[in-house]
Design an enzyme around this catalytic site. Structure first.
Site, PDB file in Angstrom:
ATOM      1  N   ASP A 108       9.822  -9.892  -6.309  1.00 24.16           N
ATOM      2  CA  ASP A 108      10.295  -9.146  -5.073  1.00 24.16           C
ATOM      3  C   ASP A 108      11.382  -9.532  -4.611  1.00 24.16           C
ATOM      4  OD1 ASP A 108       8.298  -7.398  -4.589  1.00 24.16           O
ATOM      5  OD2 ASP A 108       6.653  -8.706  -3.851  1.00 24.16           O
ATOM      6  N   ASP A 169       5.438  -0.953  -6.369  1.00 16.69           N
ATOM      7  CA  ASP A 169       6.216  -1.400  -5.192  1.00 16.69           C
ATOM      8  C   ASP A 169       7.668  -1.859  -5.663  1.00 16.69           C
ATOM      9  OD1 ASP A 169       3.514  -1.809  -5.194  1.00 16.69           O
ATOM     10  OD2 ASP A 169       3.450  -3.128  -3.896  1.00 16.69           O
ATOM     11  N   GLY A 227      -3.784   2.176 -16.600  1.00 13.12           N
ATOM     12  CA  GLY A 227      -3.475   1.804 -15.318  1.00 13.12           C
ATOM     13  C   GLY A 227      -4.561   1.235 -14.373  1.00 13.12           C
ATOM     14  N   THR A 229      -5.598  -0.749 -10.299  1.00  9.12           N
ATOM     15  CA  THR A 229      -5.145  -1.032  -8.972  1.00  9.12           C
ATOM     16  C   THR A 229      -5.294  -2.450  -8.495  1.00  9.12           C
ATOM     17  OG1 THR A 229      -5.213  -0.115  -6.848  1.00  9.12           O
ATOM     18  CG2 THR A 229      -7.334  -0.864  -7.777  1.00  9.12           C
ATOM     19  N   ARG A 241       0.064   3.214   0.283  1.00 11.83           N
ATOM     20  CA  ARG A 241       1.368   2.787   0.429  1.00 11.83           C
ATOM     21  C   ARG A 241       1.910   2.510  -0.967  1.00 11.83           C
ATOM     22  NH1 ARG A 241      -0.082  -1.669   2.846  1.00 11.83           N
ATOM     23  NH2 ARG A 241       0.429  -3.419   1.459  1.00 11.83           N
ATOM     24  N   TRP A 245       5.630   3.821  -1.463  1.00 12.33           N
ATOM     25  CA  TRP A 245       6.598   3.366  -2.372  1.00 12.33           C
ATOM     26  C   TRP A 245       7.356   4.013  -3.343  1.00 12.33           C
ATOM     27  CZ3 TRP A 245       7.900  -0.545   0.641  1.00 12.33           C
ATOM     28  CH2 TRP A 245       7.187  -1.393   0.952  1.00 12.33           C
ATOM     29  N   SER A 356      -4.271  -5.766   2.460  1.00 10.72           N
ATOM     30  CA  SER A 356      -5.018  -5.224   1.313  1.00 10.72           C
ATOM     31  C   SER A 356      -6.447  -5.296   1.707  1.00 10.72           C
ATOM     32  CB  SER A 356      -4.662  -6.495   0.329  1.00 10.72           C
ATOM     33  OG  SER A 356      -5.658  -6.109  -1.077  1.00 10.72           O
TER      34      SER A 356
HETATM   35  N1  GLY Z   1       4.468  -5.026  -2.161  1.00 12.07           N
HETATM   36  C1  GLY Z   1       3.244  -5.389  -1.607  1.00 12.07           C
HETATM   37  C2  GLY Z   1       2.665  -4.552  -0.680  1.00 12.07           C
HETATM   38  O1  GLY Z   1       3.083  -3.329  -0.529  1.00 12.07           O
HETATM   39  O2  GLY Z   1       1.535  -5.026  -0.211  1.00 12.07           O
END
Ligand code: GLY
Length: 389
Positions: A108, A169, A227, A229, A241, A245, A356
């Protein structure tokens, strides 16, 4: 003009939400003149950042760049000297963090260093900001697996659980690499970003334009594996989200790699998102859910998507882009109407996000990224502001 989701066409109707949001940033700055708020609120209020045993308010985690970014936007749009002073003071903290490799075992670097140090460099020509952002780009490049052509998202590169795993992300981390190539003349950053974009385009986005949150590659052979999650409802669902992104990330990276077909992907992802968006413009945390599901909203997904729709519209012919621009305004109207934190006793800008759900973190709370992209979307919609990506 009162804001409703039926009257989204006049950008002037967002002047008031924008000035309220800027005033809220100023109040939050007065609460946190030096250190960093936590990445998400507790009962809708930011408290000192408290993560991984570091001292309160430390520059750790993936979200501190958004706090500095909020301060820079307040300086740019409202000429707020106090916000500028705090943001400028953060540059030293970001420089030390990357120099000492403090809690940077992840990808990040873009989230951290673009809204903070790239912005600082562009706005104030602070050479420390430039060198810190270049160091962060170097560090991000260390996470590139050449055989697979991908940048590993999380954890130590030797961690078998995380080795070769990418997440959607990361698209927002890539503009840092393009910026670094342009700033330094070193093409290695650009090449890694382009390769990662191709793999993201081809494997994170499914045929129906929904997205996997994460995808695994064999780093020795480069083979695509599967893939999965981390923050969505299921491996085969579409985390709201993550989809946002994708919309913003592919549209933004089209600025730097217009030959990779990213705009078409952003557009298909936008169509998928919009087809599952409730009438009020506020997404549920996973696009598997709709009205009546009893599931929480993730307002941050809508804020990020609004930025993405504005960016997408800016690259399309006006006759095609107008639809996406109006959808962005509809979303912003919904956010301003249903999620505005100002005047509620909260010290945040945008309520009703989710960090989350599967991890039970930050559910129905505000977040620094939600606040940042809400302000960015308001600034883009009303002022034509383009950000520092
Ligand atoms: N990049 C982490 C999130 O979107 O939670």
């Amino acid at each position: 003009m009162p804001i409703t989701t039926d009257t989204p066409t006049a950008t002037t109707c967002f002047d008031q939400p924008l000035s309220q949001a800027l005033a809220q940033v100023r109040r939050l700055r007065d609460e946190f003149p030096e250190g960093f708020p936590h990445g998400w609120t507790q009962d809708n209020r930011y408290v000192d950042r408290d993560l991984y045993g570091f001292p309160p308010g430390a520059n750790v985690g993936w979200t501190t760049g958004f706090w500095t970014g909020l301060l820079w936007v307040a300086f740019e749009l409202a000429d707020d000297a106090a916000c500028k002073a705090s943001a400028a003071q953060h540059v030293g903290s970001f420089a030390t963090r990357i120099r000492d490799r403090v809690n940077v075992d992840h990808h990040d670097m873009g989230f951290l260093y673009t809204p903070s140090c790239v912005a600082a460099w562009k706005l104030t020509a602070d050479p420390l900001a430039r060198s810190a952002a270049l160091d962060a780009a170097d560090w991000l490049l260390q996470r590139y697996w050449p055989q697979a052509g991908i940048i590993q998202a999380w954890g130590d590169l030797t961690d078998p659980e995380q080795r070769g795993r990418i997440i959607i992300d990361c698209l927002l981390n890539l503009p840092l690499l393009f910026w670094a190539s342009n700033a330094s003349g070193n093409e290695a950053y650009r090449e890694a970003a382009r390769s990662h974009l191709v793999k993201s385009r081809d494997f994170l986005v499914r045929k129906d334009a929904s997205s996997f949150h994460t995808y695994h590659f064999d780093v020795a052979t480069g083979a695509p594996l599967r893939g999965s999650t981390a923050q969505g409802a299921a491996d085969d669902s579409c985390w709201a989200r993550g989809q946002a992104w994708g919309i913003y990330g592919f549209a933004l990276n089209h600025r730097f790699a217009p030959d990779l077909g990213l705009l078409a992907v952003a557009r298909r992802q936008a169509d998928y998102f919009l087809a599952r968006l409730p009438a009020n413009g506020v997404a549920y945390w996973d696009l598997a859910y709709g009205d009546g599901s009893g599931e929480p909203w993730d307002s941050s997904a809508s804020a990020i998507a609004a930025c993405g729709l504005i960016e997408l519209a800016s690259h399309l012919p006006a006759s095609e882009g107008e639809h996406y621009r109006l959808e962005a305004l509809r979303i912003l109207a919904g956010l301003a109407q249903h999620c505005d934190g100002t005047g509620t006793g909260s010290n945040a800008l945008l309520l009703h996000g989710v960090y989350s759900k599967p991890h039970g973190k930050g559910i129905d709370e505000a977040s620094l990224w939600g606040d940042y992209f809400y302000l960015e979307a308001l600034a883009r919609a009303t002022r034509g502001w383009q950000g520092h990506w």
